[in-house]
Write a protein that holds these residues in place. Structure first.
Motif, PDB file in Angstrom:
ATOM      1  N   ALA A 165       0.820  -1.216   0.000  1.00  0.00           N
ATOM      2  CA  ALA A 165       0.000   0.000   0.000  1.00  0.00           C
ATOM      3  C   ALA A 165       0.851   1.262   0.000  1.00  0.00           C
ATOM      4  O   ALA A 165       0.364   2.350  -0.308  1.00  0.00           O
ATOM      5  CB  ALA A 165      -0.949   0.002   1.202  1.00  0.00           C
ATOM      6  N   SER A 166       2.141   1.114   0.324  1.00  0.00           N
ATOM      7  CA  SER A 166       3.009   2.298   0.386  1.00  0.00           C
ATOM      8  C   SER A 166       3.955   2.403  -0.819  1.00  0.00           C
ATOM      9  O   SER A 166       4.802   3.293  -0.848  1.00  0.00           O
ATOM     10  CB  SER A 166       3.805   2.291   1.691  1.00  0.00           C
TER      11      SER A 166
ATOM     12  N   GLU B  68       5.327   3.708  -3.934  1.00  0.00           N
ATOM     13  CA  GLU B  68       5.181   4.909  -4.756  1.00  0.00           C
ATOM     14  C   GLU B  68       6.101   4.727  -5.948  1.00  0.00           C
ATOM     15  O   GLU B  68       7.312   4.664  -5.792  1.00  0.00           O
ATOM     16  CB  GLU B  68       5.558   6.166  -3.958  1.00  0.00           C
TER      17      GLU B  68
ATOM     18  N   GLN C 186      -6.448  -2.956   1.234  1.00  0.00           N
ATOM     19  CA  GLN C 186      -5.838  -1.625   1.146  1.00  0.00           C
ATOM     20  C   GLN C 186      -4.741  -1.619   0.077  1.00  0.00           C
ATOM     21  O   GLN C 186      -4.670  -0.711  -0.754  1.00  0.00           O
ATOM     22  CB  GLN C 186      -5.266  -1.229   2.508  1.00  0.00           C
TER      23      GLN C 186
ATOM     24  N   SER D 219      -6.298  -1.887  -3.471  1.00  0.00           N
ATOM     25  CA  SER D 219      -6.934  -0.613  -3.837  1.00  0.00           C
ATOM     26  C   SER D 219      -5.868   0.375  -4.302  1.00  0.00           C
ATOM     27  O   SER D 219      -6.023   1.039  -5.332  1.00  0.00           O
ATOM     28  CB  SER D 219      -7.690  -0.076  -2.622  1.00  0.00           C
ATOM     29  N   HIS D 220      -4.777   0.458  -3.556  1.00  0.00           N
ATOM     30  CA  HIS D 220      -3.669   1.355  -3.914  1.00  0.00           C
ATOM     31  C   HIS D 220      -3.043   0.941  -5.252  1.00  0.00           C
ATOM     32  O   HIS D 220      -2.820   1.795  -6.120  1.00  0.00           O
ATOM     33  CB  HIS D 220      -2.608   1.334  -2.805  1.00  0.00           C
TER      34      HIS D 220
ATOM     35  N   GLU E  66      -5.025   1.887  -8.192  1.00  0.00           N
ATOM     36  CA  GLU E  66      -4.982   3.333  -8.421  1.00  0.00           C
ATOM     37  C   GLU E  66      -3.727   3.751  -9.181  1.00  0.00           C
ATOM     38  O   GLU E  66      -3.768   4.700  -9.961  1.00  0.00           O
ATOM     39  CB  GLU E  66      -5.017   4.095  -7.091  1.00  0.00           C
ATOM     40  N   ILE E  67      -2.627   3.062  -8.934  1.00  0.00           N
ATOM     41  CA  ILE E  67      -1.355   3.507  -9.529  1.00  0.00           C
ATOM     42  C   ILE E  67      -0.977   2.757 -10.814  1.00  0.00           C
ATOM     43  O   ILE E  67       0.067   3.035 -11.396  1.00  0.00           O
ATOM     44  CB  ILE E  67      -0.179   3.435  -8.518  1.00  0.00           C
TER      45      ILE E  67
END
Length: 169
Positions: free
Chosen positions: A65-66, A68, A85, A88-89, A92-93
Motif C-alpha cells: 500500500a506504500s 510509490e 488496502q 486498492s492502492h 490506483e497507480i
C-alpha cells in the motif's frame, strides 16, 4: 499507462516476466516480496514463522500500500490479493495484470512451498489455495494473460498486445 502490477499464484513467473517486461518497456522493476524482505531484514518464510500468517499479511498490506512508483513493473507476492488496502492502492497507480496458470502446471513448477514463503493455513493444500485465490485474482485484474501452452516470450508478446489494447481502448 503508468505502472503495471503483476498478480498471480506463486510460480507463475511474475518476477521473471516482470524483469523482461520492464526491460522491453524501459520501466523500472520492483519486486514487492524483496521490499518486504528488505524492510523486515528477513526472508519471507522466516517472517511467516515468526509473526504468523496474520502478522505477515499486515506487513504485506503495509508494504504494498506504500509503494510509490511511476513507469514501473511491480511483481507482487501471490497473497497480496488478500490485502484490500494494498490492492486498492495498486489499482490506483497502475494496470493490474493477472498471470493465469493451471493447477497442474503450478504443481510441476513449485518445489518447497514453505521455503518459498507461500502462505498455507494448517491442513491447506496447493489445490485449496488455488481455488481460494483464483476468484480474487480475477476480481482485481484489469488484464488476464493465460500462460497455457505459452513460453516466456509468447506470454510477453500476449501481454504487450493486451496492454496496448488496454491503453488505446
Amino acid at each position: 499507462m503508468n505502472n503495471i502490477i503483476l498478480i498471480g499464484m506463486p510460480g507463475v513467473g511474475k518476477s521473471t516476466l516482470g524483469v523482461v517486461l520492464a526491460k522491453v518497456l524501459g520501466f523500472q522493476f520492483i519486486d514487492a516480496d524483496l521490499l518486504i524482505q528488505e524492510q523486515e531484514r528477513k526472508k519471507l518464510h522466516q517472517i511467516i514463522k515468526e509473526v504468523g500468517i496474520n502478522g505477515f499479511m499486515e506487513i504485506e498490506n503495509q508494504v504494498n500500500a506504500s509503494i510509490e512508483a511511476e513507469r514501473s513493473v511491480i511483481a507482487t507476492g501471490g497473497s497480496v490479493v488478500y490485502c484490500r488496502q494494498a490492492m486498492s492502492h495498486l489499482k490506483e497507480i497502475g494496470t493490474v495484470v493477472y498471470l493465469k496458470v493451471s493447477l497442474s502446471t503450478l504443481e510441476k513448477r513449485l518445489g518447497n512451498l514453505k521455503r518459498r514463503g507461500v502462505i498455507l493455513k494448517k491442513g491447506q493444500t496447493l489445490k485449496d489455495l488455488y481455488e481460494e485465490r483464483v476468484p480474487l485474482y480475477e476480481k482485481y485484474a484489469d488484464v488476464v494473460v493465460d500462460e497455457k501452452g505459452r513460453d516466456l516470450e509468447e506470454c510477453l508478446q500476449l501481454l504487450l498486445e493486451k496492454l496496448d489494447t488496454e491503453v488505446e481502448g
